[in-house]
Enzyme design. Structure first.
Site, mmCIF file in Angstrom:
data_model
loop_
_atom_site.group_PDB
_atom_site.id
_atom_site.type_symbol
_atom_site.label_atom_id
_atom_site.label_comp_id
_atom_site.label_asym_id
_atom_site.label_seq_id
_atom_site.Cartn_x
_atom_site.Cartn_y
_atom_site.Cartn_z
ATOM 1 N N ASN A 4 19.989 0.963 14.733
ATOM 2 C CA ASN A 4 20.031 0.116 13.543
ATOM 3 C C ASN A 4 20.668 0.843 12.358
ATOM 4 O O ASN A 4 21.224 0.229 11.465
ATOM 5 C CB ASN A 4 18.628 -0.373 13.170
ATOM 6 N N HIS A 5 20.606 2.176 12.367
ATOM 7 C CA HIS A 5 21.238 2.916 11.270
ATOM 8 C C HIS A 5 22.758 2.901 11.383
ATOM 9 O O HIS A 5 23.450 2.899 10.375
ATOM 10 C CB HIS A 5 20.733 4.368 11.238
ATOM 11 N N ASP A 59 21.213 5.562 16.689
ATOM 12 C CA ASP A 59 21.017 6.317 15.445
ATOM 13 C C ASP A 59 21.580 7.740 15.550
ATOM 14 O O ASP A 59 20.972 8.685 15.055
ATOM 15 C CB ASP A 59 19.534 6.357 15.035
ATOM 16 N N HIS A 66 20.303 11.146 13.846
ATOM 17 C CA HIS A 66 20.425 10.890 12.404
ATOM 18 C C HIS A 66 21.312 11.922 11.708
ATOM 19 O O HIS A 66 20.928 12.505 10.693
ATOM 20 C CB HIS A 66 19.043 10.821 11.757
ATOM 21 N N HIS A 117 10.454 7.185 16.227
ATOM 22 C CA HIS A 117 10.705 8.608 15.992
ATOM 23 C C HIS A 117 9.614 9.525 16.527
ATOM 24 O O HIS A 117 9.793 10.728 16.619
ATOM 25 C CB HIS A 117 10.958 8.858 14.503
ATOM 26 N N HIS A 147 14.744 4.701 18.706
ATOM 27 C CA HIS A 147 14.316 4.107 17.432
ATOM 28 C C HIS A 147 12.933 4.583 16.999
ATOM 29 O O HIS A 147 12.730 4.851 15.817
ATOM 30 C CB HIS A 147 14.348 2.580 17.497
ATOM 31 N N ASP A 170 18.199 9.265 18.217
ATOM 32 C CA ASP A 170 17.856 9.330 16.795
ATOM 33 C C ASP A 170 18.144 10.693 16.187
ATOM 34 O O ASP A 170 17.294 11.295 15.525
ATOM 35 C CB ASP A 170 16.390 8.914 16.602
ATOM 36 N N HIS A 207 17.031 0.349 21.808
ATOM 37 C CA HIS A 207 16.757 0.888 20.471
ATOM 38 C C HIS A 207 16.092 -0.197 19.629
ATOM 39 O O HIS A 207 16.750 -0.943 18.915
ATOM 40 C CB HIS A 207 18.073 1.364 19.825
#
Ligand code: MN
Ligand code: MN
Ligand code: MN
Ligand code: MN
Lengths: 399, 399
Positions: B128-129, B60, B22, B247, B245, B20, B217
């Site tokens: 998923n992002h 992510d 991001h 956080h 996933h 994650d 995830h």
């Protein structure tokens, strides 16, 4: 190279030139969606089969400024497939690469990167379709250059003044200065030329030994008083201009009689697929160009030698026949290549020689070349001191 | 490896686990725009300094499904900078790579590609992002895998049934089966688990010799009756689950007493930068985990040996002290690493042994480890036949 092709000699640059590929064009179309992808595949395959030294792209590789994921993915995949591998590279770069390649954190040509095994370097300027945007001034090409798949050059970061530094390439005894200028709005560039804000830098030493090639992506035909770039704006030390952006195919180099350089306009590889319901077969027409400097043959003849023009004509016959043999041999490796190549012999007759009758000359080759009326070009190079040992092959897609 | 770090032994996988990240999160923010980029830079730098065998990403990596050009460009640049180079790779892949890496035309691990010089392989599932979209089912990660910078695995192309084939990695005598499943909408995956449509495949031979690690995830905490994946759904042959996933940082592996596997939830590396006006320094906490199987020490003690528990406790002291020395030595190379590492010793007491008082044991290390109350975990591995020679280091960013 281990090719049986005699053109692969150690002093000859073999370059595949292509422009305006417009990858992703009509990609959502059910029927034609793959055309631009197939075309790039074909181009890269042709480069590989012919073992070119490098590929030169004249801009608009991508149709959209922000290509889709599919488009980037396909492009990356094809470049990795065709341009990576074990074939050695036979030329060196003599210029300051941090100046030449200024859009990534890796300012050196990809084939010199010790972590990448590149078989065919691609050099590309950007077009107006894939031009830099955003605060970072990045274009889609820069994703490819960051991954080491393409060498993006000719990106001017200044709006005040443009200094075009050539990539200086040497293969054997041949020196090639590769200039490039990525697309800039025509009226702005026109104004900058008029205001002397555009400078083409030249190597300080041995200036006359370099063959000067310039890749540009602008309007060539006049769309308005200042909405194009007149050829006369370009420096007359140039030898060949590769003009991108204009989609019409005028690949046979035309001579600018004022500037004494040649301009080739390969045209778009994808515009040809616009006619609906076509059953076109993409093909690649060979193009060979060679220089002969008569003053270099002093052992065989001089201007005052008896029947000198007959001897010159015979020399030219031999040169053209040689190119045709090369073309034929090479064509065998590339099944889709049309039979008749474009042949150009540039005859430098300075030093007291005369010209001969080219229409009679052409009769001999009328069934063998695609441009029989146009084989011989006579020129006088004012400051020329040495033979520029240069020939090029340009591939272009035609219907 | 030439590191002076004694953990770099030929039978130990050294893995940097992160999830994650991001990348691109808040990238337009004037103040925090660079945070996610700096974080990835720090993570990759940590991997390089510590000479990990590979990096495992739990999804992510990108915040946006369609990352901006800047975001892709930065990511490519950082991966090329840190993950390419001359450090040799010390593990092999024994599984069918065309099954493991099914999203590119290059279905093999990047470090085995003869045209790429990879120093740190990155293995990643998607989140998923950054999940796959479009007819081609491509995700942003696939641009990286097409360029050979990341090994994207765990992508199931079927909606009917999911078969998770592990990447089988061997380093020296250590065998690691790496399972992964890219993000799938929770309720759909829940239903597929319930309907027995999810299968985790295992190597046919020497099943017990493999350490089984699974990267997933999904929602771990219950957001609704079927809107998460209960740990009990996962196969009990697993040894460690890396849960992306979520956080929240719960990096210390917690034991699922029913399934007898451990779950580590590293949390997001960027969520921590949400608090405004912070002056945080990103740091990496070391985490060491080691197994001891008491039945393997039959030369030193047996369950019936006098004062056996004293001997066992001394063995554990020695093991923990050894890990602390390793941690200290390693920390010197990574200046931002916090002083106290997370230490875990898993003691398999099956075969008639008893447990000792862990709170007394912990007193000895209260000033040296970040998790003094939680160092020793007793377990009984029902079918266990051999010592799994395994330890891992996980880096995680904490405020
Ligand atoms: Mn165009
Ligand atoms: Mn254009
Ligand atoms: Mn996330
Ligand atoms: Mn997520």
């Amino acid at each position: 190279m281990s090719s049986e092709n005699t053109l692969d000699d150690e002093d000859t640059f073999k370059i595949l030139i292509s422009t305006d590929i417009h990858l992703g064009y009509l990609e959502k179309d059910a029927i034609r969606g793959n055309d631009s992808y197939n075309t790039l595949n074909e181009i890269l395959n042709c480069a590989k089969i012919n073992q070119v030294d490098f590929i030169l792209l004249g801009g608009d590789l991508f149709h959209d400024n922000k290509p889709t994921r599919r488009c980037l993915h396909s492009c990356i995949t094809m470049l990795r497939k065709y341009c990576m591998g074990d074939s050695p590279i036979h030329f060196n770069i003599l210029s300051d690469q941090t100046v030449n390649f200024n859009t990534t954190k890796f300012p050196w040509v990809n084939y010199q990167d010790e972590n990448l095994n590149i078989s065919i370097p691609v050099f590309s300027i950007h077009g107006n379709h894939d031009d830099p945007t955003g605060a970072e001034g990045l274009c889609a090409l820069d994703l490819l250059s960051a991954s080491g798949l393409v060498n993006h050059f000719g990106h001017s970061h200044s709006v005040e003044r443009i200094e075009i530094s050539p990539i200086l390439l040497q293969k054997g005894s041949t020196k090639l200065a590769l200039y490039g200028l990525g697309s800039i709005p025509d009226e702005r560039l026109y104004r900058m030329f008029v205001n002397n804000q555009v400078t083409m830098l030249r190597p300080k030493e041995d200036q006359d030994e370099w063959f000067n090639l310039f890749a540009i992506h602008q309007n060539r035909s006049k769309h308005g008083p200042t909405n194009y770039i007149p050829e006369q704006f370009l420096d007359d030390f140039l030898d060949l201009v590769v003009w991108g952006h204009e989609h019409e195919c005028l690949i046979t180099p035309t001579r600018n009689e004022q500037q004494l350089f040649y301009v080739t306009q390969p045209g778009s590889s994808v515009a040809t697929s616009l006619s609906p319901g076509r059953s076109h077969q993409e093909t690649v027409r060979q193009f060979f160009i060679q220089d002969v400097v008569l003053a270099d043959y002093e052992d065989a003849f001089m201007p005052e030698t008896p029947q000198v023009m007959k001897k010159v004509e015979n020399l030219c016959y031999a040169k053209v026949a040689e190119m045709l043999e090369d073309a034929e041999r090479e064509r065998l490796g590339c099944p889709l290549t049309p039979e008749k190549p474009l042949i150009r012999l540039r005859v430098d007759y300075s030093g007291g020689f005369e010209t001969f009758n080219t229409s009679r000359f052409s009769q001999k080759f009328v069934d063998q070349v695609a441009n029989p009326k146009d084989i011989i070009h006579f020129l006088r190079r004012r400051e020329k001191k040495e033979d520029i040992n240069w020939s090029a092959q340009m591939c272009h897609y035609e219907v």
